[in-house]
Design an enzyme around this catalytic site. Structure first.
Site, mmCIF file in Angstrom:
data_model
loop_
_atom_site.group_PDB
_atom_site.id
_atom_site.type_symbol
_atom_site.label_atom_id
_atom_site.label_comp_id
_atom_site.label_asym_id
_atom_site.label_seq_id
_atom_site.Cartn_x
_atom_site.Cartn_y
_atom_site.Cartn_z
ATOM 1 N N GLY A 109 41.520 17.034 33.021
ATOM 2 C CA GLY A 109 42.173 17.760 32.310
ATOM 3 C C GLY A 109 41.836 17.983 30.983
ATOM 4 O O GLY A 109 42.630 18.138 29.902
ATOM 5 N N ASP A 110 40.637 17.191 30.794
ATOM 6 C CA ASP A 110 40.015 17.512 29.304
ATOM 7 C C ASP A 110 38.100 17.028 29.209
ATOM 8 O O ASP A 110 37.962 16.855 29.235
ATOM 9 C CB ASP A 110 40.385 16.717 28.318
ATOM 10 C CG ASP A 110 40.143 16.035 26.800
ATOM 11 O OD1 ASP A 110 39.836 17.581 26.644
ATOM 12 O OD2 ASP A 110 40.399 15.920 26.089
ATOM 13 N N LEU A 111 38.383 18.782 30.375
ATOM 14 C CA LEU A 111 36.303 18.238 31.239
ATOM 15 C C LEU A 111 36.131 19.132 30.035
ATOM 16 O O LEU A 111 34.875 19.745 30.872
ATOM 17 C CB LEU A 111 36.047 18.505 32.298
ATOM 18 C CG LEU A 111 35.223 18.194 33.673
ATOM 19 C CD1 LEU A 111 35.104 16.443 33.471
ATOM 20 C CD2 LEU A 111 34.822 18.530 34.466
ATOM 21 N N ASN B 43 33.266 14.289 27.050
ATOM 22 C CA ASN B 43 33.305 13.331 27.618
ATOM 23 C C ASN B 43 32.628 13.484 29.563
ATOM 24 O O ASN B 43 33.147 12.996 29.970
ATOM 25 C CB ASN B 43 35.549 14.193 28.564
ATOM 26 C CG ASN B 43 35.896 13.616 27.219
ATOM 27 O OD1 ASN B 43 35.935 12.621 26.832
ATOM 28 N ND2 ASN B 43 37.358 14.644 27.224
#
Length: 287
Positions: free
Chosen positions: A189-191, A195
């Site tokens: 979802g927020d790669l 991260n």
């Protein structure tokens, strides 16, 4: 006043082996992250983010039990932990490694190595999406997700945009029409690049872990591919797509459509959490 000052007593207690003034502090969309030598303290930026801590802990514990081929943060505190003054927090173990610098991909060997490891990462998440234990814990993207998203952007954000900003948003939202409902994979979802952590061995990076699973769900792997493309550019994304077993010929169009909504997604989350800083950043190109 800095987080090190306002939460000095809490940080000293949770990170006793570290000098408080020397701690690294990073600000994410939902949490302020304080990095110690062997553990990390997450401080929710808003009440809404604090309320989501139990869900985050449940997801992280589920992921930690899987053989993904890379590390995910493991909770070291209870999901409802609070300081004596009521400050909510979450303590996680620290994963070694650092985000990859973009210019590292100027080396062809590095570019190929990173693409291959991202392909393995996404295959692991796709495989995890078939695990019934995982599917019982993680939320599933609703069938009308993109329709509702478009409606919410118009209702909650359009009043904050200029006329040209609304026209731009309408073009981006129109690209979502007809996207299929896909829930076959675990989606981070927020790669984004910040991260994903890497360690270097013999001049080449090795993926060591993935952070910030706040938005993990069962969904479309096109979302993670879009984030990789946004973080590292088309060259890496192209090599990754060439490596993977992507039998879905509509995937490139879905990647492009989803990537076009990233700023709107950030702004919508921010306005709901009452986060003025993230809201301003998300709407910067729409005002």
């Amino acid at each position: 006043m800095s987080i090190r000052t306002t939460h000095r007593a809490l940080l000293s207690r949770l990170l006793p082996d570290d000098e408080t003034d020397g701690l690294v502090v990073r600000q994410g969309q939902f949490h302020i992250v304080v990095i110690g030598s062997d553990r990390v303290v997450c401080l929710p930026r808003t009440r809404a983010a604090a309320a989501r801590l139990p869900e985050r802990v449940a997801a992280l514990r589920t992921l930690a039990r899987l053989d993904l081929g890379f590390r995910t943060p493991e909770p070291l505190s209870q999901s409802g932990a609070h300081d004596i003054d009521g400050t909510p927090f979450l303590v996680l173990d620290r994963i070694p490694g650092e985000p990859l610098e973009t210019d590292a991909l100027d080396d062809e060997r590095v570019l190929d190595t990173v693409a291959a490891q991202y392909a393995t990462l996404l295959c692991s998440l796709a495989r995890a999406g078939t695990d019934e234990t995982v599917r019982a814990v993680l939320p599933q993207a609703p069938e009308d997700r993109w329709r509702r998203f478009a409606e919410d952007v118009r209702a909650e954000l359009f009043q904050l945009m200029s006329d040209s900003g609304r026209l731009r948003a309408e073009r981006e939202l129109a690209a979502l029409d007809g996207l299929p409902h896909v829930t076959r994979a675990v989606v981070h979802g927020d790669l984004g690049a910040e991260n994903v952590l890497w360690e270097w061995t013999h001049g080449l990076p090795r993926l060591s872990g993935v952070l910030d699973w706040d938005e993990v769900a069962l969904g479309d792997p096109a979302e993670d591919l879009a984030a990789i493309g946004a973080g590292y550019g088309r060259e890496l994304l192209g090599r990754l797509l060439a490596l993977g077993d992507w039998s879905d010929h509509g995937l490139p169009a879905r990647i492009t459509a989803i990537r076009g909504t990233f700023a709107l997604q950030q702004a919508l989350s921010a306005i709901r959490d009452g986060d003025e800083e993230e809201l301003a950043d998300g709407l910067a190109d729409y005002r």
